[in-house]
Design an enzyme around this catalytic site. Structure first.
Site, short mmCIF file in Angstrom:
data_model
loop_
_atom_site.label_atom_id
_atom_site.label_comp_id
_atom_site.label_asym_id
_atom_site.label_seq_id
_atom_site.Cartn_x
_atom_site.Cartn_y
_atom_site.Cartn_z
N LEU A 86 127.14 2.24 74.29
CA LEU A 86 126.46 0.71 74.25
C LEU A 86 125.60 0.27 75.40
CD1 LEU A 86 129.75 -0.69 72.73
CD2 LEU A 86 127.62 -0.25 71.26
N GLY A 132 119.47 -7.06 64.81
CA GLY A 132 119.40 -5.70 64.99
C GLY A 132 120.04 -5.20 66.41
N ASP A 140 115.36 2.45 78.79
CA ASP A 140 114.79 1.14 79.39
C ASP A 140 113.25 1.30 80.13
OD1 ASP A 140 115.92 -1.33 78.76
OD2 ASP A 140 117.21 -1.33 80.12
N GLY A 159 125.33 -1.91 78.47
CA GLY A 159 126.08 -2.50 79.22
C GLY A 159 127.36 -1.47 79.61
N SER A 201 121.13 5.76 72.04
CA SER A 201 121.24 6.98 71.17
C SER A 201 122.17 6.81 70.20
CB SER A 201 121.22 8.22 71.89
OG SER A 201 122.11 8.52 72.97
N1 LIG Z 1 118.28 -4.56 69.74
C1 LIG Z 1 118.53 -3.93 70.67
N2 LIG Z 1 119.66 -3.16 70.57
C2 LIG Z 1 119.95 -2.37 71.73
N3 LIG Z 1 119.27 -2.48 72.95
C3 LIG Z 1 118.15 -3.38 73.15
C4 LIG Z 1 117.66 -4.12 71.67
N4 LIG Z 1 116.70 -4.75 72.29
C5 LIG Z 1 116.59 -4.52 73.64
N5 LIG Z 1 117.34 -3.59 74.03
C6 LIG Z 1 117.49 -3.19 75.31
O1 LIG Z 1 117.11 -1.79 75.20
C7 LIG Z 1 117.67 -0.93 75.86
C8 LIG Z 1 118.33 0.34 74.94
O2 LIG Z 1 117.10 0.91 74.59
P1 LIG Z 1 117.23 2.89 74.38
O3 LIG Z 1 115.99 3.14 74.18
O4 LIG Z 1 118.20 3.29 75.14
O5 LIG Z 1 117.79 2.55 72.93
S1 LIG Z 1 117.99 3.42 71.56
O6 LIG Z 1 118.48 4.72 72.15
O7 LIG Z 1 116.65 3.53 71.19
O8 LIG Z 1 118.87 2.69 70.69
C9 LIG Z 1 119.06 -1.62 76.31
O9 LIG Z 1 119.11 -1.01 77.45
P2 LIG Z 1 120.66 -0.78 78.21
O10 LIG Z 1 121.58 -1.84 78.24
O11 LIG Z 1 120.34 0.00 79.46
O12 LIG Z 1 121.29 0.36 77.20
C10 LIG Z 1 118.65 -2.97 75.99
O13 LIG Z 1 118.41 -3.37 77.41
N1 LIG Z 2 132.39 2.25 86.32
C1 LIG Z 2 131.97 1.15 86.31
N2 LIG Z 2 132.92 -0.08 86.64
C2 LIG Z 2 132.69 -1.21 86.77
N3 LIG Z 2 131.39 -1.84 86.21
C3 LIG Z 2 130.54 -0.82 86.08
C4 LIG Z 2 130.58 0.66 85.91
N4 LIG Z 2 129.42 1.15 85.77
C5 LIG Z 2 128.43 0.43 85.61
N5 LIG Z 2 128.92 -0.94 85.70
C6 LIG Z 2 128.32 -2.31 85.67
O1 LIG Z 2 128.12 -2.29 84.30
C7 LIG Z 2 126.72 -3.30 83.90
C8 LIG Z 2 126.12 -2.19 83.02
O2 LIG Z 2 125.83 -1.02 83.74
P1 LIG Z 2 124.57 -0.09 83.32
O3 LIG Z 2 124.52 1.04 84.09
O4 LIG Z 2 123.15 -1.09 83.39
O5 LIG Z 2 124.83 0.01 81.76
P2 LIG Z 2 123.75 0.43 80.68
O6 LIG Z 2 122.74 1.43 81.22
O7 LIG Z 2 124.61 1.48 79.81
O8 LIG Z 2 123.33 -0.49 79.88
C9 LIG Z 2 126.24 -3.29 85.42
O9 LIG Z 2 126.46 -4.59 86.01
C10 LIG Z 2 127.02 -2.16 86.35
O10 LIG Z 2 127.11 -2.49 87.75
#
Ligand SMILES: Nc1ncnc2c1ncn2[C@@H]1O[C@H](COP(=O)(O)OS(=O)(=O)O)[C@@H](OP(=O)(O)O)[C@H]1O
Ligand SMILES: Nc1ncnc2c1ncn2[C@@H]1O[C@H](COP(=O)(O)OP(=O)(O)O)[C@@H](O)[C@H]1O
Length: 197
Positions: free
Chosen positions: A28, A150, A57, A30, A101
């Site tokens: 997910l 979405g 991203d 985060g 994904s």
């Molecule tokens: N609708 C929606 N759903 C999920 N995520 C969203 C959406 N809109 C924007 N974002 C931002 O886009 C990042 C995810 O992109 P991805 O290319 O990894 O997504 S996917 O694999 O195609 O589902 C994701 O980044 P991460 O937080 O790093 O996962 C979000 O910042």
């Molecule tokens: N192992 C961990 N323990 C605690 N916090 C974490 C850990 N890994 C990532 N974080 C924190 O969680 C948040 C989301 O991490 P991020 O790597 O950006 O997630 P994603 O790429 O899946 O969106 C950031 O604020 C990061 O500092």
């Protein structure tokens, strides 16, 4: 016609003293995908190993800037990144992808592009509540307020993998640090010979 060159994957791997592969991190928003990808890359760099990160991203700013978050576009996003990751692995690089994904079918299609063992799926098994509480980009607030539709985990699906090579599970308050998680991934690569030609 497929053109063959006398310098092949084996020669490139010998040059780099490592084996090319794809470390596919899914989870997910985060859940810590980008953080663990960077920690793996950094530690391997210090060990003299060449990695390259394809982060969802980042890739969506260039190669995939034409794609939205509807299911068909996510599938195309994953397909393109899977193909690029395959090229990096063929180059001898340890390619780390960091994308939500969300669909099993799309992940499995990328797995099928690689020889057996070279696609290493890493599942960030972190509950939605924890991801939402972290929310460093303030994104979860938007679907909760009805401002976007979405969003994965809220009103778009995430299909958790059931047979990942590595599961990095959130274990409550004292969850593993990014470096500890990276160490688990690196041990896996080391045990299977990817850190040697
Ligand atoms: N609708 C929606 N759903 C999920 N995520 C969203 C959406 N809109 C924007 N974002 C931002 O886009 C990042 C995810 O992109 P991805 O290319 O990894 O997504 S996917 O694999 O195609 O589902 C994701 O980044 P991460 O937080 O790093 O996962 C979000 O910042
Ligand atoms: N192992 C961990 N323990 C605690 N916090 C974490 C850990 N890994 C990532 N974080 C924190 O969680 C948040 C989301 O991490 P991020 O790597 O950006 O997630 P994603 O790429 O899946 O969106 C950031 O604020 C990061 O500092």
């Amino acid at each position: 016609m497929w053109h063959v060159c006398s310098v092949g994957k084996v020669e490139r791997q010998n040059l780099l003293k490592q084996k090319g592969c794809v470390v596919w991190i899914t989870g997910l928003s985060g859940s810590g995908k980008s953080t663990v990808a960077a920690a793996v890359s950094h530690t391997l760099y210090e060990r003299g190993k060449l990695t390259y990160i394809l982060d969802g991203d980042n890739v969506r700013h260039g190669l995939n800037s034409d794609l939205s978050f509807k299911a068909e576009d996510r599938a195309e996003n994953i397909r393109r990144v899977g193909e690029v990751a395959k090229l990096f692995a063929d180059a001898g690089v340890i390619c780390i992808t960091s994308l939500i994904s969300p669909y099993k079918r799309d992940r499995d299609a990328c797995r099928a592009l690689l020889p057996d063992g070279e696609f290493i799926e890493v599942f960030m098994d972190v509950p939605l509540e924890v991801c939402e509480a972290r929310d460093p980009k303030g994104l979860y607030k938007l679907p909760r307020a009805g401002k976007i539709k979405g969003f994965t985990g809220i009103d778009a699906p995430y299909e958790p993998p059931s047979e990942s090579e590595i599961v990095l599970k959130y274990n409550g308050e004292i969850c593993a640090s990014p470096d500890e998680m990276a160490a688990e991934v690196i041990s896996y690569l080391d045990e299977r010979g990817y850190l040697h030609a």
